[in-house]
Design an enzyme around this catalytic site. Sequence first.
Site, PDB file in Angstrom:
ATOM      1  N   ASP A 107      23.450  73.356  65.473  1.00 27.56           N
ATOM      2  CA  ASP A 107      24.774  73.938  65.740  1.00 27.56           C
ATOM      3  C   ASP A 107      25.039  75.092  64.766  1.00 27.56           C
ATOM      4  O   ASP A 107      25.966  75.034  63.981  1.00 27.56           O
ATOM      5  CB  ASP A 107      25.877  72.867  65.637  1.00 27.56           C
ATOM      6  CG  ASP A 107      25.965  72.234  64.253  1.00 27.56           C
ATOM      7  OD1 ASP A 107      24.989  72.327  63.468  1.00 27.56           O
ATOM      8  OD2 ASP A 107      27.019  71.644  63.932  1.00 27.56           O
ATOM      9  N   ASP A 146      23.521  76.685  57.378  1.00 21.13           N
ATOM     10  CA  ASP A 146      22.341  75.920  56.994  1.00 21.13           C
ATOM     11  C   ASP A 146      21.415  75.676  58.177  1.00 21.13           C
ATOM     12  O   ASP A 146      20.190  75.614  58.013  1.00 21.13           O
ATOM     13  CB  ASP A 146      22.716  74.617  56.298  1.00 21.13           C
ATOM     14  CG  ASP A 146      23.790  73.816  57.009  1.00 21.13           C
ATOM     15  OD1 ASP A 146      24.516  74.384  57.849  1.00 21.13           O
ATOM     16  OD2 ASP A 146      23.928  72.614  56.716  1.00 21.13           O
ATOM     17  N   ASN A 157      29.544  72.800  64.153  1.00 18.52           N
ATOM     18  CA  ASN A 157      30.105  73.757  63.203  1.00 18.52           C
ATOM     19  C   ASN A 157      31.095  74.698  63.891  1.00 18.52           C
ATOM     20  O   ASN A 157      32.031  75.181  63.257  1.00 18.52           O
ATOM     21  CB  ASN A 157      28.994  74.543  62.529  1.00 18.52           C
ATOM     22  CG  ASN A 157      28.212  73.683  61.559  1.00 18.52           C
ATOM     23  OD1 ASN A 157      28.760  72.795  60.919  1.00 18.52           O
ATOM     24  ND2 ASN A 157      26.909  73.940  61.452  1.00 18.52           N
ATOM     25  N   THR A 183      20.018  68.526  63.615  1.00 18.44           N
ATOM     26  CA  THR A 183      20.743  68.900  62.402  1.00 18.44           C
ATOM     27  C   THR A 183      22.224  69.098  62.719  1.00 18.44           C
ATOM     28  O   THR A 183      22.893  69.918  62.093  1.00 18.44           O
ATOM     29  CB  THR A 183      20.150  70.189  61.793  1.00 18.44           C
ATOM     30  OG1 THR A 183      20.255  71.265  62.749  1.00 18.44           O
ATOM     31  CG2 THR A 183      18.695  69.999  61.413  1.00 18.44           C
ATOM     32  N   ASN A 202      31.295  63.582  53.318  1.00 17.33           N
ATOM     33  CA  ASN A 202      31.851  64.900  52.996  1.00 17.33           C
ATOM     34  C   ASN A 202      33.008  65.275  53.921  1.00 17.33           C
ATOM     35  O   ASN A 202      33.818  66.134  53.588  1.00 17.33           O
ATOM     36  CB  ASN A 202      30.774  65.988  53.023  1.00 17.33           C
ATOM     37  CG  ASN A 202      30.130  66.165  54.386  1.00 17.33           C
ATOM     38  OD1 ASN A 202      30.401  65.438  55.340  1.00 17.33           O
ATOM     39  ND2 ASN A 202      29.229  67.132  54.479  1.00 17.33           N
ATOM     40  N   GLU A 205      29.825  61.472  56.836  1.00 14.46           N
ATOM     41  CA  GLU A 205      29.297  62.835  56.869  1.00 14.46           C
ATOM     42  C   GLU A 205      29.646  63.492  58.198  1.00 14.46           C
ATOM     43  O   GLU A 205      29.742  62.816  59.227  1.00 14.46           O
ATOM     44  CB  GLU A 205      27.774  62.778  56.656  1.00 14.46           C
ATOM     45  CG  GLU A 205      27.078  64.116  56.576  1.00 14.46           C
ATOM     46  CD  GLU A 205      26.669  64.637  57.946  1.00 14.46           C
ATOM     47  OE1 GLU A 205      26.559  65.869  58.083  1.00 14.46           O
ATOM     48  OE2 GLU A 205      26.471  63.803  58.865  1.00 14.46           O
TER      49      GLU A 205
END
Length: 311
Positions: free
Chosen positions: A10, A14, A39, A125, A159, A165
């Site tokens: 996405d 990173d 993202n 990811t 996070n 996460e």
Amino acid sequence: MPTQIILDCDPGHDDAVAMLLAHGNPLVELVAVTTVFGNQTVEKTTRNALAVAAVAGITGVPFARGAHRPLVRTIETAESIHGESGLDGPHLPEPAFALDPRHAVDLIIDTILAAPPRTITLVPTAALTNIALAVRKEPRIAGLVKEVVLMGGGYAGGNWSATSEFNIVIDPEAAHIVFNESWPLTMVGLDVTHHALATPEVVAGIAAIGTPVARFVGELMDFFARSYRDAQGFEHPPVHDPVAVAYVIDPSVLTVRTAPLDVELTGTITLGMTVADLRQPAPEGTTTRVATRIDAPKFWSLVTEAIRAIG
């Protein structure tokens, strides 16, 4: 022979670095790139993936757009980290080729079924929505992939919440499906990726390469560093996603241990928490593993050399 990987992503700063690492290292071969919301919206992450392909000169690899929302929940994006475009900072070139006409889920299934058994590694990811939909639509792929190496989760905290996460919590039902399938799975979580920091020394080493791709990465990291500092208080930004690719290239980058893994779906304040049972020994037949330590210099060496090799 290089390990063949499907990168499900996405982009995302990173994710862009993960794509460059996969393209620039000769020990892996990108056989498909699929996109998902996360993202930013899937329209934006797909546009960003094609832009990174144009920057890096990636050709001959099918790119396909996937899920636009979670299986059950309302979409949530990370604009506070990745900006309005999802890849703020550098100029994004126009795509150099068109998307594959297939949905990402079908491209994943078709690619795995067309390959010899246990030769394709899935490297998600992002939210695990595409992967969950693929294995539900075609259950045979669970026995045909070599392994799943995902960036997501963490056994010691989160996070996006205190426990969870981002990639997992934005579609925990999809993550639950993927974690509980029979395929070999390695979770590359915050426990290691929070040590993959783009320090000034790392950024300077990439800048010294002096190529357009290196400058592109430098512009990515400039924005990423500012947004991570403002949003989460990091002195230097953690570059999560390429760690999963690096592990496929060289497993010695990470220390991993076999452990049962699962995802919390009903907790009032722990939704999306990835629970690793680190009691030993792991039950017989456990197919999941969790990364516990990273060799950060080795990781950044792989990234830097891949950028250099792209030229």
